[in-house]
Design an enzyme around this catalytic site. Sequence first.
Site, PDB file in Angstrom:
ATOM      1  N   LYS A 247       0.826  -1.200   0.000  1.00 48.76           N
ATOM      2  CA  LYS A 247       0.000   0.000   0.000  1.00 48.76           C
ATOM      3  C   LYS A 247       0.863   1.254   0.000  1.00 48.76           C
ATOM      4  CE  LYS A 247      -4.275  -2.046   1.568  1.00 48.76           C
ATOM      5  NZ  LYS A 247      -5.330  -2.162   2.586  1.00 48.76           N
TER       6      LYS A 247
ATOM      7  N   ARG B 128      -2.992 -10.362   4.667  1.00 53.59           N
ATOM      8  CA  ARG B 128      -3.337 -10.408   3.244  1.00 53.59           C
ATOM      9  C   ARG B 128      -2.176  -9.803   2.464  1.00 53.59           C
ATOM     10  NH1 ARG B 128      -5.695  -7.035  -0.607  1.00 53.59           N
ATOM     11  NH2 ARG B 128      -7.198  -8.014  -2.029  1.00 53.59           N
TER      12      ARG B 128
END
Length: 286
Positions: A213, A253
């Site tokens: 991210k 994840r």
Amino acid sequence: MPTPERTKIMGVLNVTPDSFSDGGRYFDHDAAIAHGLELLAAGADIIDVGGESTRPGSVRVDEAEELRRVVPVIRELAAAGAVISVDTMRAKVAVASLDVGAHIINDVSAGLSDPTMLTVASEMAAPVVLMHWRGYLDRASASFHYDDVVAEVIAELKTRIDEAIAVGVEPGNIILDPGLGFSKNAEHNWQILAALDEFANLDHRLLVAASRKRFISTLLSPEDPKLAEESAKDQATAAISALSAKAGAWAVRVHEPTTSAIAAKVIAAVATHDTQAEAPEPEGQA
């Protein structure tokens, strides 16, 4: 003493042309299925299949297209023995995915985008990931303002927990995700990561999804986050996976399972040999 359960690795499989990290690589069904099998071989315990990008500025696809993208892939991977979660905000997509072999619903809106999602999770007795969400990232309603990000995210997650239980979702089927990168800036994300113990103590399984991210890219390449190398982002992700496992997360994840799987194994091994909590108190000390 009981052996602590190792944090699971959830491998990301985006069957999309526009996801922020790997959009387009696995848009073809055959390529997606092959990559899903590669994720399993690399250490993933769960494959998270998504057919709609949730990156900032992304445009929603229609339901028929989302079904076309994910259902054939889930069917084939489930037939190969994979444990599948379906990353969707649509109840009909969740139902179709569960019908062909998916096991878990991963809804980044926690049932706010489609009001029937939680009822589906209840009726189908499916584990459901409830992520902290303040609206679609291309809308002003996806507010970034917090006075206390940890307290507010926890409070808002508790509201979604109550809603899920009210429609019949078993508490043991609720998985929480603090929503790193969703309606949060880098400072918010780091504050949440520093408080993972608080999220892990909410009496529900915890999923942490930090992989690749933007806040990681900004840490690695402050002048231009786009220049951050993918391999470096994966190494940073593995470090976050270790922190998550240490905090007691049920799963992380990730796009690249190998390093995070190793990190999770190390933390589990250390926890197995941690005798501090069970050590007898030295004589002569109160």
